[in-house]
Write a protein that holds these residues in place. Sequence first.
Motif, PDB file in Angstrom:
ATOM      1  N   LEU A 110       0.963  -1.107  -0.017  1.00 56.07           N
ATOM      2  CA  LEU A 110       0.050  -0.083   0.140  1.00 56.07           C
ATOM      3  C   LEU A 110       0.893   1.289   0.049  1.00 56.07           C
ATOM      4  O   LEU A 110       0.551   2.231  -0.765  1.00 56.07           O
ATOM      5  CB  LEU A 110      -0.899  -0.061   1.091  1.00 56.07           C
ATOM      6  CG  LEU A 110      -2.044  -1.193   1.111  1.00 56.07           C
ATOM      7  CD1 LEU A 110      -2.591  -1.056   2.578  1.00 56.07           C
ATOM      8  CD2 LEU A 110      -2.985  -0.848   0.095  1.00 56.07           C
ATOM      9  N   ASP A 111       1.907   1.172   0.761  1.00 53.70           N
ATOM     10  CA  ASP A 111       2.678   2.452   0.990  1.00 53.70           C
ATOM     11  C   ASP A 111       3.583   2.508  -0.335  1.00 53.70           C
ATOM     12  O   ASP A 111       3.935   3.671  -0.772  1.00 53.70           O
ATOM     13  CB  ASP A 111       3.859   2.167   2.041  1.00 53.70           C
ATOM     14  CG  ASP A 111       3.362   2.136   3.416  1.00 53.70           C
ATOM     15  OD1 ASP A 111       2.025   2.760   3.387  1.00 53.70           O
ATOM     16  OD2 ASP A 111       3.611   1.866   4.320  1.00 53.70           O
ATOM     17  N   SER A 112       3.727   1.478  -1.256  1.00 54.51           N
ATOM     18  CA  SER A 112       4.541   1.506  -2.422  1.00 54.51           C
ATOM     19  C   SER A 112       3.656   2.162  -3.578  1.00 54.51           C
ATOM     20  O   SER A 112       4.097   2.229  -4.723  1.00 54.51           O
ATOM     21  CB  SER A 112       4.935   0.311  -2.783  1.00 54.51           C
ATOM     22  OG  SER A 112       5.938  -0.110  -1.883  1.00 54.51           O
ATOM     23  N   GLY A 113       2.242   2.270  -3.173  1.00 55.72           N
ATOM     24  CA  GLY A 113       1.396   2.807  -4.175  1.00 55.72           C
ATOM     25  C   GLY A 113       0.531   1.700  -5.142  1.00 55.72           C
ATOM     26  O   GLY A 113      -0.303   1.913  -5.891  1.00 55.72           O
ATOM     27  N   VAL A 114       0.513   0.548  -4.597  1.00 51.27           N
ATOM     28  CA  VAL A 114      -0.066  -0.714  -5.005  1.00 51.27           C
ATOM     29  C   VAL A 114      -1.750  -0.384  -4.751  1.00 51.27           C
ATOM     30  O   VAL A 114      -2.052  -0.227  -3.911  1.00 51.27           O
ATOM     31  CB  VAL A 114       0.453  -1.843  -4.556  1.00 51.27           C
ATOM     32  CG1 VAL A 114      -0.586  -3.082  -5.408  1.00 51.27           C
ATOM     33  CG2 VAL A 114       1.784  -2.161  -5.084  1.00 51.27           C
ATOM     34  N   GLN A 115      -2.359  -0.537  -6.008  1.00 57.25           N
ATOM     35  CA  GLN A 115      -3.817  -0.447  -5.668  1.00 57.25           C
ATOM     36  C   GLN A 115      -4.543  -1.765  -5.483  1.00 57.25           C
ATOM     37  O   GLN A 115      -4.645  -2.669  -6.263  1.00 57.25           O
ATOM     38  CB  GLN A 115      -4.304  -0.050  -7.148  1.00 57.25           C
ATOM     39  CG  GLN A 115      -4.098   1.385  -7.470  1.00 57.25           C
ATOM     40  CD  GLN A 115      -4.903   1.887  -8.597  1.00 57.25           C
ATOM     41  OE1 GLN A 115      -5.728   1.191  -9.366  1.00 57.25           O
ATOM     42  NE2 GLN A 115      -4.561   3.190  -9.328  1.00 57.25           N
ATOM     43  N   LEU A 116      -4.183  -2.106  -4.234  1.00 58.24           N
ATOM     44  CA  LEU A 116      -4.659  -3.397  -3.754  1.00 58.24           C
ATOM     45  C   LEU A 116      -6.190  -3.533  -3.225  1.00 58.24           C
ATOM     46  O   LEU A 116      -6.710  -2.598  -2.544  1.00 58.24           O
ATOM     47  CB  LEU A 116      -3.796  -3.533  -2.314  1.00 58.24           C
ATOM     48  CG  LEU A 116      -3.704  -5.086  -1.943  1.00 58.24           C
ATOM     49  CD1 LEU A 116      -2.901  -6.001  -2.840  1.00 58.24           C
ATOM     50  CD2 LEU A 116      -2.750  -5.141  -0.487  1.00 58.24           C
ATOM     51  N   LYS A 117      -6.747  -4.453  -4.019  1.00 59.59           N
ATOM     52  CA  LYS A 117      -8.204  -4.800  -3.710  1.00 59.59           C
ATOM     53  C   LYS A 117      -8.428  -5.874  -2.804  1.00 59.59           C
ATOM     54  O   LYS A 117      -9.640  -5.994  -2.145  1.00 59.59           O
ATOM     55  CB  LYS A 117      -8.891  -4.744  -4.956  1.00 59.59           C
ATOM     56  CG  LYS A 117      -8.958  -3.482  -6.007  1.00 59.59           C
ATOM     57  CD  LYS A 117      -9.376  -2.284  -5.267  1.00 59.59           C
ATOM     58  CE  LYS A 117      -9.199  -0.839  -6.155  1.00 59.59           C
ATOM     59  NZ  LYS A 117      -9.875   0.145  -5.320  1.00 59.59           N
ATOM     60  N   GLU A 118      -7.880  -6.895  -3.127  1.00 59.27           N
ATOM     61  CA  GLU A 118      -7.946  -8.230  -2.525  1.00 59.27           C
ATOM     62  C   GLU A 118      -6.683  -8.970  -1.952  1.00 59.27           C
ATOM     63  O   GLU A 118      -5.639  -8.653  -2.414  1.00 59.27           O
ATOM     64  CB  GLU A 118      -8.772  -9.086  -3.512  1.00 59.27           C
ATOM     65  CG  GLU A 118     -10.026  -8.778  -4.047  1.00 59.27           C
ATOM     66  CD  GLU A 118     -10.641 -10.231  -4.998  1.00 59.27           C
ATOM     67  OE1 GLU A 118     -11.103 -10.923  -4.384  1.00 59.27           O
ATOM     68  OE2 GLU A 118     -10.237 -10.093  -6.050  1.00 59.27           O
ATOM     69  N   VAL A 119      -6.738  -9.619  -0.779  1.00 59.51           N
ATOM     70  CA  VAL A 119      -5.659 -10.225  -0.157  1.00 59.51           C
ATOM     71  C   VAL A 119      -5.898 -11.710   0.066  1.00 59.51           C
ATOM     72  O   VAL A 119      -7.147 -11.871   0.767  1.00 59.51           O
ATOM     73  CB  VAL A 119      -5.016  -9.567   0.960  1.00 59.51           C
ATOM     74  CG1 VAL A 119      -3.998 -10.515   1.596  1.00 59.51           C
ATOM     75  CG2 VAL A 119      -4.461  -8.129   0.706  1.00 59.51           C
ATOM     76  N   PHE A 120      -5.316 -12.569  -0.531  1.00 60.04           N
ATOM     77  CA  PHE A 120      -5.596 -14.244  -0.097  1.00 60.04           C
ATOM     78  C   PHE A 120      -4.364 -14.628   0.873  1.00 60.04           C
ATOM     79  O   PHE A 120      -3.298 -14.600   0.269  1.00 60.04           O
ATOM     80  CB  PHE A 120      -5.875 -15.085  -1.367  1.00 60.04           C
ATOM     81  CG  PHE A 120      -6.734 -14.527  -2.349  1.00 60.04           C
ATOM     82  CD1 PHE A 120      -7.933 -15.204  -2.022  1.00 60.04           C
ATOM     83  CD2 PHE A 120      -6.602 -13.599  -3.299  1.00 60.04           C
ATOM     84  CE1 PHE A 120      -9.144 -14.955  -2.815  1.00 60.04           C
ATOM     85  CE2 PHE A 120      -7.940 -13.196  -3.856  1.00 60.04           C
ATOM     86  CZ  PHE A 120      -8.989 -13.862  -3.664  1.00 60.04           C
ATOM     87  N   VAL A 121      -4.562 -15.233   1.749  1.00 58.75           N
ATOM     88  CA  VAL A 121      -3.691 -15.694   2.811  1.00 58.75           C
ATOM     89  C   VAL A 121      -3.964 -16.810   3.278  1.00 58.75           C
ATOM     90  O   VAL A 121      -5.115 -17.615   3.564  1.00 58.75           O
ATOM     91  CB  VAL A 121      -3.852 -14.661   4.140  1.00 58.75           C
ATOM     92  CG1 VAL A 121      -2.701 -15.209   5.164  1.00 58.75           C
ATOM     93  CG2 VAL A 121      -3.401 -13.274   3.654  1.00 58.75           C
TER      94      VAL A 121
END
Length: 207
Positions: free
Chosen positions: A30-41
């Motif tokens: 997020l801090d790197s500017g990635v447009q993050l919508k979903e996370v799978f863990v």
Amino acid sequence: MISTSMLQRAKYNLNALSHDAAIGLVQYALDSGVQLKEVFVDTVGPAEKYQDKLSQRFPGVEVTVRPKADSLFPIVSAASICAKVARDHAVKSWKFAEDLGDVDTDYGSGYPNDPKTKSWLLKYLDPVFGYPQFVRFSWSTAQTLLDSKAVTVHWDDDEEDGEKAAARQNNTSVLSYFSRNKPSELTHTRDTHRFFTERKLKSINTL
């Protein structure tokens, strides 16, 4: 880092360490500017609690946490492969801080049921100093070998079972050592621990 965290006085267990690492990775994206919508863990510990924890930490991201996520979601399978390749590269090119001479780098898979891994662990176990930093001391396999093969260490502050019971019965505050009262006037009486008697240490009455 894992060993230091797990073996420190205030326990920082592997689950918490893994959770914080995952949180750090998402935050870095997020801090790197990635447009993050979903996370799978892939879960560590109870999946529902872990998912709630991540969802609360990142309210703008849809979080999915599942057991064996690497077999359910291709993106997690790909991440697992990337992680293993990165680990194998780090292990293969490891620079030992200790002077071990010509080190055998055939470590095997790193799993306890691998004969090569077992052989390496036995070969490089020092009976006094244990293992080089390369080995995770908090790993139960390493601990078992250290307990059976290394020199037994007795610490001065170790208490025998009887002394532990006596200490619990005479649980006087450490502040009593600095009391203005004379020893005979103390409300609690107890035998002095051998740590003090062996070093000829006595409690003081005045400063």
